[in-house]
Design an enzyme around this catalytic site. Structure first.
Site, PDB file in Angstrom:
ATOM      1  N   ARG A 227       0.844  -1.197   0.000  1.00 42.74           N
ATOM      2  CA  ARG A 227       0.000   0.000   0.000  1.00 42.74           C
ATOM      3  C   ARG A 227       0.879   1.247   0.000  1.00 42.74           C
ATOM      4  NH1 ARG A 227      -3.301  -2.980  -1.598  1.00 42.74           N
ATOM      5  NH2 ARG A 227      -5.342  -3.466  -0.719  1.00 42.74           N
ATOM      6  N   HIS A 275      -0.792  -0.794  -9.933  1.00 42.38           N
ATOM      7  CA  HIS A 275      -1.420  -1.708  -8.953  1.00 42.38           C
ATOM      8  C   HIS A 275      -1.805  -3.036  -9.610  1.00 42.38           C
ATOM      9  CE1 HIS A 275      -3.792  -1.747  -4.935  1.00 42.38           C
ATOM     10  NE2 HIS A 275      -3.600  -2.988  -5.348  1.00 42.38           N
TER      11      HIS A 275
HETATM   12  P1  NDP Z   1      -0.961 -11.145   5.582  1.00 44.00           P
HETATM   13  O1  NDP Z   1      -1.983 -10.650   6.548  1.00 44.00           O
HETATM   14  O2  NDP Z   1      -0.986 -12.593   5.225  1.00 44.00           O
HETATM   15  O3  NDP Z   1       0.502 -10.829   6.149  1.00 44.00           O
HETATM   16  C1  NDP Z   1       0.835  -9.598   6.701  1.00 44.00           C
HETATM   17  C2  NDP Z   1       2.244  -9.662   7.258  1.00 44.00           C
HETATM   18  O4  NDP Z   1       2.595  -8.354   7.726  1.00 44.00           O
HETATM   19  C3  NDP Z   1       2.382 -10.619   8.441  1.00 44.00           C
HETATM   20  O5  NDP Z   1       3.603 -11.295   8.378  1.00 44.00           O
HETATM   21  C4  NDP Z   1       2.352  -9.679   9.637  1.00 44.00           C
HETATM   22  O6  NDP Z   1       3.063 -10.139  10.787  1.00 44.00           O
HETATM   23  C5  NDP Z   1       3.064  -8.465   9.066  1.00 44.00           C
HETATM   24  N1  NDP Z   1       2.720  -7.272   9.830  1.00 44.00           N
HETATM   25  C6  NDP Z   1       1.510  -6.702  10.006  1.00 44.00           C
HETATM   26  N2  NDP Z   1       1.601  -5.636  10.817  1.00 44.00           N
HETATM   27  C7  NDP Z   1       2.902  -5.521  11.162  1.00 44.00           C
HETATM   28  C8  NDP Z   1       3.614  -4.635  11.991  1.00 44.00           C
HETATM   29  N3  NDP Z   1       3.015  -3.637  12.641  1.00 44.00           N
HETATM   30  N4  NDP Z   1       4.939  -4.835  12.130  1.00 44.00           N
HETATM   31  C9  NDP Z   1       5.560  -5.844  11.499  1.00 44.00           C
HETATM   32  N5  NDP Z   1       4.935  -6.734  10.696  1.00 44.00           N
HETATM   33  C10 NDP Z   1       3.620  -6.571  10.536  1.00 44.00           C
HETATM   34  O7  NDP Z   1      -1.089 -10.233   4.295  1.00 44.00           O
HETATM   35  P2  NDP Z   1      -0.749 -10.641   2.774  1.00 44.00           P
HETATM   36  O8  NDP Z   1       0.619 -11.178   2.713  1.00 44.00           O
HETATM   37  O9  NDP Z   1      -1.825 -11.484   2.210  1.00 44.00           O
HETATM   38  O10 NDP Z   1      -0.868  -9.225   2.040  1.00 44.00           O
HETATM   39  C11 NDP Z   1      -0.062  -8.129   2.396  1.00 44.00           C
HETATM   40  C12 NDP Z   1      -0.610  -6.868   1.742  1.00 44.00           C
HETATM   41  O11 NDP Z   1      -0.382  -6.896   0.349  1.00 44.00           O
HETATM   42  C13 NDP Z   1      -2.126  -6.675   1.837  1.00 44.00           C
HETATM   43  O12 NDP Z   1      -2.496  -6.151   3.104  1.00 44.00           O
HETATM   44  C14 NDP Z   1      -2.407  -5.695   0.712  1.00 44.00           C
HETATM   45  O13 NDP Z   1      -2.320  -4.375   1.196  1.00 44.00           O
HETATM   46  C15 NDP Z   1      -1.267  -5.947  -0.257  1.00 44.00           C
HETATM   47  N6  NDP Z   1      -1.719  -6.469  -1.546  1.00 44.00           N
HETATM   48  C16 NDP Z   1      -1.334  -5.826  -2.681  1.00 44.00           C
HETATM   49  C17 NDP Z   1      -1.699  -6.297  -3.915  1.00 44.00           C
HETATM   50  C18 NDP Z   1      -1.225  -5.634  -5.174  1.00 44.00           C
HETATM   51  O14 NDP Z   1      -1.623  -6.027  -6.275  1.00 44.00           O
HETATM   52  N7  NDP Z   1      -0.353  -4.657  -5.089  1.00 44.00           N
HETATM   53  C19 NDP Z   1      -2.531  -7.497  -4.062  1.00 44.00           C
HETATM   54  C20 NDP Z   1      -2.861  -8.118  -2.811  1.00 44.00           C
HETATM   55  C21 NDP Z   1      -2.468  -7.606  -1.605  1.00 44.00           C
HETATM   56  P3  NDP Z   1       2.608 -11.476  11.558  1.00 44.00           P
HETATM   57  O15 NDP Z   1       2.959 -12.625  10.632  1.00 44.00           O
HETATM   58  O16 NDP Z   1       3.419 -11.469  12.790  1.00 44.00           O
HETATM   59  O17 NDP Z   1       1.129 -11.352  11.784  1.00 44.00           O
HETATM   60  C1  OXD Z   2      -5.650  -6.572  -2.823  1.00 46.38           C
HETATM   61  C2  OXD Z   2      -5.227  -5.623  -3.828  1.00 46.38           C
HETATM   62  O1  OXD Z   2      -5.492  -6.259  -1.654  1.00 46.38           O
HETATM   63  O2  OXD Z   2      -5.644  -5.703  -4.968  1.00 46.38           O
HETATM   64  O3  OXD Z   2      -6.129  -7.657  -3.183  1.00 46.38           O
HETATM   65  O4  OXD Z   2      -4.422  -4.737  -3.535  1.00 46.38           O
END
Ligand code: NDP
Ligand code: OXD
Length: 312
Positions: A227, A275
């Protein structure tokens, strides 16, 4: 069973077709501003309108809300006005491999200096450049979740030193792991290519500012695929202009589409995509949602529940 399908961009017809083929017993309905919503058992949403959420909050029949993507920030921003039902995001649903492809492409482009060769070729120059030692090209992945882990695996496959940072501690073979704000500094100091796969939450907004990006190794690279609001955009420009950050590949931005006058467009060391790093695979997503609805109907637990307090 009635299922509401709604997307902020209005494109629900292809979703309705997939639901009709996978859940032929379910009726799908849409909604438009000003309409009264029929009672629904489930809602499948992306970028919902506030007026729609207001109506959903009044529905006693609603059992769960499913998201058509992985990021939940655009829904959780409605806070207390969200219906009090489970919120379920997409799991990997075909996005993990796309993230790994996108990040591998960007890392290899910098590591093999293809960005510099592209520039050279534009000027008709033929100059082989010295290869960067791989042990100096550490890749630090922020966010070790459903999309971060396939990226870690891809980086390990290519033999890069890999670091990982998450909220809770993890043990991943062959990866130097760090957790929590206390260990952010050593993680950043050890990183040459920073990959951001964190969700946007109150803790991660503006996390990558001048102070934190400045801790990366000199000549660092940034790849942001989660993001845009996690990056302090003017600070990134400052660090790129100073040379501390040698280049950035950005797929996401604070304001999307990236506005025409934004300075990122004219900075040759920034590569921009709209994106697309991991697109929702509609058929896979609908199959996943249908399986979760079946589980809920049978009183079984489902994965990928959103924690409203943590914000992801
Ligand atoms: P997950 O919820 O599976 O993983 C999130 C990770 O971030 C976890 O490892 C979590 O830690 C870590 N995390 C969250 N908060 C913190 C913090 N404060 N400090 C340190 N680590 C933190 O999410 P996804 O992997 O599925 O997706 C990640 C992001 O990718 C989504 O939220 C979305 O915004 C983005 N996205 C973008 C897309 C695009 O096309 N550009 C498509 C899809 C998603 P822990 O393991 O300890 O919980
Ligand atoms: C998602 C994205 O979060 O498209 O799936 O960014």
């Amino acid at each position: 069973m009635r299922i509401l399908l709604y997307r902020g961009d209005g494109v629900i017809e292809p979703w309705a077709r997939e639901f009709a083929s996978i859940m032929p017993h379910a009726e799908t309905v849409g909604w438009k501003e000003g309409e009264v919503l029929a009672p629904c058992d489930y809602a499948v949403l992306w970028n919902p309108a506030p007026a729609l959420l207001e109506q959903l909050s009044l529905q006693s029949q609603l059992k769960a809300i499913f998201l058509m993507g992985a990021g939940v920030d655009a829904l959780l921003k409605f806070g207390a006005s969200l219906p009090e039902v489970p919120l379920v995001r997409l799991g990997d649903a075909g996005m993990g491999v796309q993230m790994a492809e996108y990040v591998a492409h960007a890392v290899l482009r910098y590591f093999r200096r293809f960005d510099e060769y592209e520039q050279q070729a534009r000027h008709g120059a033929w100059h082989p450049l010295p290869q960067i030692p791989k042990e100096e090209f550490s890749v630090g992945v922020m966010g070790l979740g459903r999309l971060g882990m396939p990226v870690v695996e891809a980086m390990r496959h290519f033999g890069f030193p890999v670091l990982g940072w998450s909220r809770t501690p993890k043990s991943i073979p062959g990866v130097e792991t760090y957790a929590g704000m206390d260990q952010l500094e050593p993680f950043l100091r050890g990183t040459r290519v920073l990959v951001c796969l964190l969700p946007l939450t109150s803790e991660t907004a503006n996390l990558l500012d001048r102070h934190n990006l400045g801790k990366l190794k000199p000549g660092a690279y940034l790849i942001n695929v989660s993001r845009g609001a996690i990056i302090a955009e003017p600070d990134l420009m400052t660090l790129i202009r100073s040379g501390h950050i040698a280049g950035a590949t950005l797929d996401v931005f604070r304001h999307e589409p990236l506005p025409a006058p934004h300075p990122f467009w004219n900075e040759p060391r920034i590569s921009i995509t709209p994106h697309i790093s991991a697109l929702t695979m509609r058929l896979e997503a609908v199959r996943q949602i249908a399986d979760k609805i079946a589980a809920l109907e049978n009183g079984q637990p489902v994965g990928d529940l959103v924690d409203r307090t943590l914000g992801y």
